[in-house]
Design an enzyme around this catalytic site. Sequence first.
Site, PDB file in Angstrom:
ATOM      1  N   GLY A 129       0.846  -1.210   0.005  1.00  0.00           N
ATOM      2  CA  GLY A 129      -0.133  -0.039  -0.023  1.00  0.00           C
ATOM      3  C   GLY A 129       0.643   1.348  -0.147  1.00  0.00           C
ATOM      4  N   GLU A 363      -5.145   6.351   4.222  1.00  0.00           N
ATOM      5  CA  GLU A 363      -4.697   7.560   3.500  1.00  0.00           C
ATOM      6  C   GLU A 363      -3.202   7.887   3.913  1.00  0.00           C
ATOM      7  OE1 GLU A 363      -7.065   9.996   0.807  1.00  0.00           O
ATOM      8  OE2 GLU A 363      -7.587   8.508   2.229  1.00  0.00           O
TER       9      GLU A 363
END
Length: 383
Positions: A129, A363
């Site tokens: 990620g 995020e």
Amino acid sequence: MFTLSDEERAIVEVVADFVDREVRPVARDLEHAGAYPERLIDRMKELGVYGLAVPAPYGDVAVSKACYALVTEELARGWMTLAGAFGGHTVVSHLLAVFGTEEQKARYLPRMATGELRATMALTEPSGGSDLQAMTTTARRDGDRYVVDGAKMWITNARMSGLIALLCKTDPGATPRHRGISILLVEKGPGLTVSRDLPKLGYKGVESCELSFDGYEAPLDALLGGEEGCGFAQMMRGLEVGRIQVAARALGVGRAALEDSIRYAQEREAFGKPIWQHQSIGNYLADMATQLRAARLLTLDAARRLDAGERCDMEAGMAKLYASEAAMRIALDAVRIHGAAGYSTEFDVERYFRDAPLMIVGEGTNEIQRNVIVKQLIERNRI
């Protein structure tokens, strides 16, 4: 309320009233059932929430990023899921408004402003990620089309959204790697599969899915801005908004935990007096309120900088880092204050404790935020 206009203050108040009247009474039951909040989402559309990040002439009520942050805080105070249900949507709105071609803006933004078309972004992949430049999803140019292959995961709102801002490689061999990354504006069709909804500790109600691209075809004009190789820089700008939004979600969760704790500490008695009068509980409340206020000021400062057109990757990273860590501490202290009741699913406190970790890892993890902050510290203070 920082520096909001009268109209923006009224918008925040309308959303706060919606949260108190319609969200908080049903959030616990919906969350425990894992139910998608369709009626509440429809009400958000009616209130114009989805259009708050869409500028004129495509939307009617674009607001400052400070107002946007405070609206997000109010929604998360009621149920963090609702803030997440329009978080990615507003990042895509920002990407389109800043980088989109005139045709792309006209095609998508008016429908996004009403909520008729909802949008999300697809960054994370199964193999990793944080290292976005190592992604393996590719978009190969073939005549007048791009052919997309690859997979994404943890994509919030993927099932309910009609538009996906897909981060992918249009030139896998580019050096440096970021020069080969682009954003495609993807609509659902053959070759794109939205598979299972991933199970989560908290953040119930809104779906987080796996996406699979297998020979998916997109027209050349789906390329955001019309120029290949700009996607990484574009997404980093979009994530400034995203990180302010995540910080604001953390404010909402932390505020809900604090408000519940203040109320409970006055109602619950031990040793003949309300528990807030016991120093240990009073100290918890004082620290929680101080952390929440500091987090809000950091978040609004980042929002102000973004509104002024200033670079705010460091400030947005600071806001997201501090607010998310503060929300986690506040949620844990709320459990401590409530005692056994805080561990019960009959109180909302346990939900705040399950929701708060998402802002730490979402995020861009907080470890990544620290990297962003220190790089900017050195860049801005070179000797």
